[in-house]
Design a protein around this motif. Sequence first.
Motif, PDB file in Angstrom:
ATOM      1  N   SER A  53       0.676  -1.209   0.013  1.00  0.00           N
ATOM      2  CA  SER A  53      -0.011   0.043  -0.108  1.00  0.00           C
ATOM      3  C   SER A  53       0.702   1.300   0.027  1.00  0.00           C
ATOM      4  O   SER A  53       1.965   1.279   0.441  1.00  0.00           O
ATOM      5  N   GLU A  97      -3.376   5.888  -8.452  1.00  0.00           N
ATOM      6  CA  GLU A  97      -3.995   4.849  -7.511  1.00  0.00           C
ATOM      7  C   GLU A  97      -3.747   3.446  -7.838  1.00  0.00           C
ATOM      8  O   GLU A  97      -3.749   2.676  -6.838  1.00  0.00           O
ATOM      9  N   SER A  98      -2.885   3.296  -9.027  1.00  0.00           N
ATOM     10  CA  SER A  98      -2.527   1.887  -9.227  1.00  0.00           C
ATOM     11  C   SER A  98      -1.646   1.824 -10.154  1.00  0.00           C
ATOM     12  O   SER A  98      -1.277   2.663 -10.885  1.00  0.00           O
ATOM     13  N   THR A  99      -0.766   0.597 -10.276  1.00  0.00           N
ATOM     14  CA  THR A  99       0.167   0.531 -11.207  1.00  0.00           C
ATOM     15  C   THR A  99       0.481  -0.831 -11.401  1.00  0.00           C
ATOM     16  O   THR A  99      -0.135  -1.780 -10.957  1.00  0.00           O
ATOM     17  N   ARG A 156      -1.578  -6.101 -11.336  1.00  0.00           N
ATOM     18  CA  ARG A 156      -2.247  -4.815 -11.001  1.00  0.00           C
ATOM     19  C   ARG A 156      -2.239  -4.689  -9.508  1.00  0.00           C
ATOM     20  O   ARG A 156      -3.035  -5.147  -8.781  1.00  0.00           O
ATOM     21  N   VAL A 157      -1.613  -3.642  -8.940  1.00  0.00           N
ATOM     22  CA  VAL A 157      -1.269  -3.335  -7.661  1.00  0.00           C
ATOM     23  C   VAL A 157      -1.972  -1.969  -7.405  1.00  0.00           C
ATOM     24  O   VAL A 157      -1.970  -0.891  -8.252  1.00  0.00           O
ATOM     25  N   HIS A 158      -3.132  -1.845  -6.320  1.00  0.00           N
ATOM     26  CA  HIS A 158      -3.707  -0.591  -5.951  1.00  0.00           C
ATOM     27  C   HIS A 158      -2.985  -0.131  -4.656  1.00  0.00           C
ATOM     28  O   HIS A 158      -2.433  -0.840  -4.015  1.00  0.00           O
ATOM     29  N   SER A 159      -3.423   1.147  -4.755  1.00  0.00           N
ATOM     30  CA  SER A 159      -2.812   2.167  -3.563  1.00  0.00           C
ATOM     31  C   SER A 159      -3.229   1.490  -2.095  1.00  0.00           C
ATOM     32  O   SER A 159      -2.666   1.805  -1.139  1.00  0.00           O
TER      33      SER A 159
END
Length: 311
Positions: free
Chosen positions: A132, A141-143, A172-175
């Motif tokens: 996070s 918000e994501s990357t 896909r990783v979200h904050s």
Amino acid sequence: MGLNHKWEFLDRTGAWRAVAEDRRLRCGEAGTTLPHGLAEADARCDSGPRTRASLLRNIWTWRETRGACNASWASAQLDALLAEYDREALPSPAPAQVQLDLDVRHAVVMERDSTVRLLADLRLKWKDSRLSWNASEWGCESTLASAERLWLPDVQLLNAAETVVGDPLRARVHSDGSVAWISRLDLSTPLAMQLQDWPSDTQTCVFKFASRAHTIEELDLSLKDSSYATVFEASAWEIVSLSGSVDTWQAADGTRRVGTYGAALRRRAPAHALAAAAVAAAVAMLLLAAALLSPQDRAPLCACAAFTTCL
């Protein structure tokens, strides 16, 4: 707005980044990137209408573009975040909650082997608090991240006759730490053929997914509403329905959560009839050609017709 209050506002919102370059160009400053440095530059610069208009314009530009994500910068930040990340350790708190969604692309019954071959995307979602970040600081918000660098659920097909896993896609990783990842599968599983309604029969196959290494206290599974989207259907079978359920499996070293999918496949009777008609026509033509030959020359064509009938 007074000088100190103005830069206090810019420091709090992050908008001071939007006016740094403008200050440097108009006031001849050395391109400082800190709010207090900008405040000093502001004190030495023209504070007339032109300056105030430029400041408002840059703040407005910052507000309009702050939602844009700089992929290169976010990737660098992610590299720093993963520097001390242990991909072998499970996310906390335990158990790790993993959601499954089987997106079926193509399915066909292999009657000769009594198996079902399935092409599908297994979509997995879970949360890893170690991944996070503050979205307002990152500006994203994501990357995307390489799957090989992250902890991945070891969810496998338990009743597979054969499993081929495609090249791993990026996750896909979200904050907030949530991760979404797709595993592309080419599966084969045994099937008990039910031929009472042949050639309009429907066959049901079952796919059971679970973790082999982690018990239910370490990794728990849930299913998203099942769906399927056929990309191509060139076979004699069509997907009728796809349903899912969650159960438990008592292994020798502990209890596992099992996600079970049931797929119903119906034979395309017109397609089967067309295939049978084609075979019958080929056999008839071979026998007719054999009848036109002399008796001593008929044997090869008759043998070919017999072989075609067996197919």
